[in-house]
Design an enzyme around this catalytic site. Structure first.
Site, PDB file in Angstrom:
ATOM      1  N   ASP A   1     -15.857   9.352   8.970  1.00  0.00           N
ATOM      2  CA  ASP A   1     -14.734   8.448   8.731  1.00  0.00           C
ATOM      3  C   ASP A   1     -13.451   9.241   8.964  1.00  0.00           C
ATOM      4  O   ASP A   1     -13.459  10.474   8.929  1.00  0.00           O
ATOM      5  CB  ASP A   1     -14.767   7.892   7.303  1.00  0.00           C
ATOM      6  CG  ASP A   1     -14.030   6.565   7.188  1.00  0.00           C
ATOM      7  OD1 ASP A   1     -14.676   5.506   7.141  1.00  0.00           O
ATOM      8  OD2 ASP A   1     -12.766   6.583   7.185  1.00  0.00           O
TER       9      ASP A   1
ATOM     10  N   ARG B   1       0.821  -1.214   0.000  1.00  0.00           N
ATOM     11  CA  ARG B   1       0.000   0.000   0.000  1.00  0.00           C
ATOM     12  C   ARG B   1       0.857   1.267   0.000  1.00  0.00           C
ATOM     13  O   ARG B   1       0.549   2.231  -0.684  1.00  0.00           O
ATOM     14  CB  ARG B   1      -0.931  -0.002   1.210  1.00  0.00           C
ATOM     15  CG  ARG B   1      -2.018  -1.059   1.062  1.00  0.00           C
ATOM     16  CD  ARG B   1      -2.993  -0.933   2.199  1.00  0.00           C
ATOM     17  NE  ARG B   1      -4.047  -1.922   2.109  1.00  0.00           N
ATOM     18  CZ  ARG B   1      -5.094  -1.930   2.913  1.00  0.00           C
ATOM     19  NH1 ARG B   1      -5.219  -1.028   3.850  1.00  0.00           N
ATOM     20  NH2 ARG B   1      -6.021  -2.855   2.784  1.00  0.00           N
TER      21      ARG B   1
HETATM   22  C1  LIG Z   1     -14.172  -1.772   6.332  1.00  0.00           C
HETATM   23  S1  LIG Z   1     -14.782  -0.130   6.422  1.00  0.00           S
HETATM   24  C2  LIG Z   1     -16.422  -0.402   7.023  1.00  0.00           C
HETATM   25  C3  LIG Z   1     -17.460   0.401   6.280  1.00  0.00           C
HETATM   26  C4  LIG Z   1     -18.900   0.152   6.723  1.00  0.00           C
HETATM   27  N1  LIG Z   1     -19.078   0.472   8.118  1.00  0.00           N
HETATM   28  C5  LIG Z   1     -19.317  -1.255   6.443  1.00  0.00           C
HETATM   29  O1  LIG Z   1     -19.460  -2.063   7.371  1.00  0.00           O
HETATM   30  O2  LIG Z   1     -19.502  -1.595   5.276  1.00  0.00           O
HETATM   31  C6  LIG Z   1     -13.917   0.481   7.875  1.00  0.00           C
HETATM   32  C7  LIG Z   1     -13.830   2.012   7.936  1.00  0.00           C
HETATM   33  O3  LIG Z   1     -13.352   2.402   9.234  1.00  0.00           O
HETATM   34  C8  LIG Z   1     -12.539   3.546   9.073  1.00  0.00           C
HETATM   35  N2  LIG Z   1     -11.622   3.707  10.214  1.00  0.00           N
HETATM   36  C9  LIG Z   1     -10.538   2.971  10.524  1.00  0.00           C
HETATM   37  N3  LIG Z   1      -9.906   3.467  11.598  1.00  0.00           N
HETATM   38  C10 LIG Z   1     -10.626   4.551  12.000  1.00  0.00           C
HETATM   39  C11 LIG Z   1     -10.469   5.498  13.053  1.00  0.00           C
HETATM   40  N4  LIG Z   1      -9.439   5.443  13.913  1.00  0.00           N
HETATM   41  N5  LIG Z   1     -11.391   6.479  13.158  1.00  0.00           N
HETATM   42  C12 LIG Z   1     -12.436   6.550  12.304  1.00  0.00           C
HETATM   43  N6  LIG Z   1     -12.630   5.692  11.272  1.00  0.00           N
HETATM   44  C13 LIG Z   1     -11.721   4.699  11.120  1.00  0.00           C
HETATM   45  C14 LIG Z   1     -11.795   3.285   7.766  1.00  0.00           C
HETATM   46  O4  LIG Z   1     -11.306   4.467   7.178  1.00  0.00           O
HETATM   47  C15 LIG Z   1     -12.845   2.569   6.922  1.00  0.00           C
HETATM   48  O5  LIG Z   1     -13.475   3.423   6.002  1.00  0.00           O
END
Ligand SMILES: C[S@@+](CC[C@H](N)C(=O)[O-])C[C@H]1O[C@@H](n2cnc3c(N)ncnc32)[C@H](O)[C@@H]1O
Length: 281
Positions: free
Chosen positions: A149, A37
């Protein structure tokens, strides 16, 4: 050492920084993924190796300019419309009616639902469709959705609300007609969430590691699905305490299907698999 290899020292620095900044665990087993990445960032920045990348990232200029790209690169943003659809059924068939009873049959002015870790927007727009349908059936019900996010790139996609048409395969044909616009000409093959639904969702930047989320209001429902799987237990517990503080009494928290608070110190009560609640008092 080859230019595309991450030395143990640089890996330790980067993984420690990512954990501190985002709460995301980066064990040795993730080294290959991280190399892939961040390799893309090396090429964009025309840097020779990861040593140079680290020097840049950890400089004042890097913290201002590169951090946002690092966060975009290391977060996993996989999502879908109507992902884990049982949760949406539970929301309208169980959670909302239960909260309605708690509020003595009356809906407050506006119910607030938070998609926490919303990625590219499919989850909050699914919530907006499901809740719009509920509103049509329930007189006096009204809602607003907050979607946040930490990654800026996904928030841009989410606010534009334009998707390749294949992305809406999980959406029923009735909802497709009602809530999506089809692109024409050079936009052929794309769809856009219609204005009415877009206006139901406000997007914002929020890092779960921040002490104060600065949300203006308490919420009734939190969807935080497929996010805490990347955190360790201690980080998960801290986040659950923060969610608890933002949930109205009797409010609901939905986690992803592979996530659980089993064995955690949390004030939330489990009411169904992956569904939790703040007590009504
Ligand atoms: C796999 S996606 C899940 C999306 C959606 N909730 C779903 O279940 O389809 C995880 C998301 O969590 C966000 N994320 C990860 N670490 C985070 C943090 N410390 N604070 C806020 N968001 C975070 C990522 O950027 C990502 O877009």
């Amino acid at each position: 050492m080859q230019q595309d290899e991450l030395s143990p020292r640089d890996f330790t620095r980067l993984s420690g920084f990512i954990y501190g900044q985002l709460g995301i665990k980066m064990p040795e087993s993730k080294k290959c993924m991280l190399t892939g990445r961040l390799g893309k960032r090396l090429r964009v920045l025309e840097l020779q190796n990861f040593r140079e990348y680290c020097e840049y990232l950890f400089s004042d200029q890097g913290m201002q300019e590169e951090l946002v790209h690092l966060i975009d690169a290391v977060t996993t943003n996989k999502t879908d419309f109507f992902r884990e659809p049982g949760h949406f059924d539970y929301l309208v068939n169980t959670a909302l009616p239960t909260m309605q009873i708690l509020n003595r049959g009356r809906y407050r002015k506006k119910w607030r639902v938070w998609s926490a870790g919303c990625s590219t927007g499919e989850e909050p727009y699914t919530l907006a469709m499901v809740l719009s349908e509920y509103q049509e059936m329930m007189q006096g019900f009204s809602f607003e959705i907050l979607a946040t996010d930490v990654a800026r790139r996904v928030l841009q996609v989410a606010s534009r609300a334009v998707y390749p048409v294949e992305r809406i395969t999980p959406v029923s044909s009735r909802y497709r007609k009602k809530y999506f616009l089809r692109g024409k000409g050079s936009r052929n093959g794309e769809v856009r969430v219609n204005k009415q639904l877009r206006h139901r969702v406000s997007f914002g930047h929020l890092n779960f590691m921040d002490e104060d989320f600065g949300l203006p209001n308490m919420v009734d429902v939190i969807f935080c699905r497929n996010v805490i799987i990347y955190f360790d237990k201690q980080t998960q517990e801290k986040l659950m305490h923060k969610f608890y503080r933002y949930l109205n009494p009797g409010g609901y928290l939905f986690l992803g299907h592979s996530e659980s608070l089993q064995g955690h110190q949390t004030p939330l009560i489990q009411v169904a698999p992956t569904v939790y609640r703040r007590s009504e008092q």
